[in-house]
Design a protein around this motif. Structure first.
Motif, PDB file in Angstrom:
ATOM      1  N   HIS A 246     -86.109 101.776  22.342  1.00  0.00           N
ATOM      2  CA  HIS A 246     -87.469 100.778  22.392  1.00  0.00           C
ATOM      3  C   HIS A 246     -87.985 100.515  21.161  1.00  0.00           C
ATOM      4  O   HIS A 246     -88.553  99.455  20.823  1.00  0.00           O
ATOM      5  N   LYS A 250     -88.387  96.629  19.537  1.00  0.00           N
ATOM      6  CA  LYS A 250     -90.031  95.974  19.399  1.00  0.00           C
ATOM      7  C   LYS A 250     -89.697  94.722  18.639  1.00  0.00           C
ATOM      8  O   LYS A 250     -90.327  93.624  19.062  1.00  0.00           O
ATOM      9  N   HIS A 286     -84.870  97.192  27.840  1.00  0.00           N
ATOM     10  CA  HIS A 286     -85.813  98.146  27.783  1.00  0.00           C
ATOM     11  C   HIS A 286     -85.551  99.104  29.367  1.00  0.00           C
ATOM     12  O   HIS A 286     -85.502 100.025  29.367  1.00  0.00           O
TER      13      HIS A 286
END
Length: 477
Positions: A246, A250, A286
């Protein structure tokens, strides 16, 4: 009270009507047919079985939902010992029966449905998945081309056209299909045509359409993308994708969001389509990374946002009313408070700290105004701008850098409120201005003819005016 008898009449041929069902109708105290516009009604007449129908409801109902509810209510009111009879199998494609089962205890006598006789008429052995759906509700179904499709209630050209358009989103227009008329009767007929020709026929309530599956590696559309992402993240997948977290993704989420904004600003629909695809990949990555860990997957994400949208739009999906955008926002804020167990929370909760500062300031300003923290007029906001400007100038003259930074922030925030009063999105306005500046500056670089550091003030001014004048529809200074 004994259960109400629901009798299947089969597809319409005498040989397809089970003897048990026929005997039950002969012995029934009264018989109600969903419709008399079906070959099985002629069989009952030949057998001397008296019946009433619900055909009058078809003429008076404004919607299919109203029609099915009316039929079910009429059947539920039948006396003990009566029977309600429907074409085909009572539990296949009969929405009135589904409602009736919720109203009254029933016993079902089965009969062949349109499914078996349609496959038989087509001579199609069923060795893959079969998706069955109503031509009058095409948007409620998501065809998977790897599965055979059986579309029923293709009773009119408009219904056929809607079904065709839905199918052509997933199947090639030249895909060979079967249009089946009166399957299971002596009048059965099968026409093999291309998908794009589907609505070129005369139709009856006994028309069904069979669409063979396509041997493809993965489904079209969203779930085909899900399969690709799962493959990339799974064993034997892409080393780069499998190494992501994750945190590492970003920056890619931000990059794709900004590239999507640029595509919107460009006005190029093809570019926007491409960038929306790149952006869509990010939340899918994700979600499916956490799916591998057994936490949740993209279906849970979709279910969550779907429930939230329905819950927070009671003026659309419920009985609440909201005639203006302001009323919608007020309802939205109240519902968010309820969702948090009624505990008082700040109206500013949910504004991400990581938002771009100008966008965050605009959102904070809007929310504060929604609960009454507002100037009486835009003129008062302009007075506040002048006040903050003066305070900033005094801070710069005093040489206090920390105070000057603080006062400049106050000045910017006041200008954000001016933008809000005038319906201007400040983040968008500044981004577009920077885009214009960059375009003009590049034009100046190309037209300078010598190193930029060697330009005089007048040459800079001339080049700037030239760059501005070359823009179509450039606003005045």
């Amino acid at each position: 009270m004994n259960p109400l008898l629901i009798v299947g009449l089969g597809p319409g041929g005498r040989s397809r009507l089970p003897q048990e069902n026929l005997s039950a109708l002969k012995e029934a105290r009264a018989v109600l047919l969903r419709t008399g516009q079906h070959p099985s009604a002629d069989i009952l007449i030949e057998e001397g079985i008296a019946f009433e129908t619900c055909d009058d409801l078809y003429d008076n109902a404004d919607t299919f939902e109203e029609l099915y509810e009316g039929i079910a209510s009429r059947a539920a009111a039948l006396p003990e010992g009566a029977a309600f009879a429907v074409p085909g199998h009572p539990l296949v494609g009969e929405r009135s029966v589904a409602r009736l089962l919720a109203m009254r205890e029933c016993r079902v006598l089965p009969a062949p449905s349109f499914i078996e006789v349609t496959l038989e008429a087509c001579g199609e052995p069923l060795s893959t998945a079969l998706q069955v759906w109503n031509a009058h509700d095409p948007e409620g179904h998501f065809p998977d081309p790897r599965s055979a499709q059986l579309v029923y209630q293709v009773d009119s050209r408009p219904a056929a056209s809607e079904a065709k358009l839905r199918l052509m989103r997933f199947f090639d227009a030249e895909h060979l299909i079967a249009v089946v008329q009166a399957a299971g009767t002596q009048e059965a007929n099968v026409a093999r045509v291309r998908l794009h020709e589907l609505d070129h026929f005369e139709f009856t309530p006994l028309t069904t359409v069979f669409v063979p599956p396509v041997p493809i590696e993965r489904p079209h559309g969203f779930y085909g993308l899900v399969e690709i992402v799962d493959r990339l993240l799974g064993p034997g997948g892409c080393p780069w994708d499998r190494a992501q977290t994750h945190e590492t993704l970003k920056k890619h989420l931000l990059e794709e969001a900004y590239e999507t904004l640029a595509a919107i600003d460009s006005g190029d629909p093809d570019k926007l389509c491409e960038e929306l695809g790149d952006l869509l990949l990010q939340p899918l990555m994700h979600a499916q990374m956490d799916a591998i860990e057994g936490m949740y997957d993209i279906d849970d994400v979709i279910a969550g946002i779907s429930d939230k949208l329905v819950r927070r739009h009671p003026h659309v999906f419920g009985d609440a009313s909201a005639d203006t955008a302001d009323e919608v926002l007020a309802n939205w804020d109240a519902m968010k408070q309820q969702e948090r167990s009624g505990q008082p929370t700040s109206i500013l909760e949910g504004v991400p700290d990581a938002m771009p500062s100008l966008l965050r300031a605009f959102e904070v300003s809007k929310r504060a105004a929604r609960v009454g923290f507002e100037w009486p007029s835009v003129e008062e906001v302009w007075k506040k701008v002048e006040e903050e400007r003066d305070e900033f100038l005094r801070a710069t003259r005093s040489g206090d850098a920390a105070r000057a930074q603080e006062e400049f922030g106050d000045l910017l925030f006041s200008l954000v409120n001016v933008a809000r009063w005038h319906g201007v999105e400040p983040e968008d306005a500044l981004r577009r201005m920077v885009d214009r500046f960059c375009a003009r500056f590049r034009d100046m670089e190309a037209a300078a003819g010598k190193p930029l550091r060697d330009l005089s003030a007048q040459e800079w001014d001339d080049l700037w005016r030239r760059a501005k004048s070359s823009e179509a529809g450039d606003p005045a200074e």
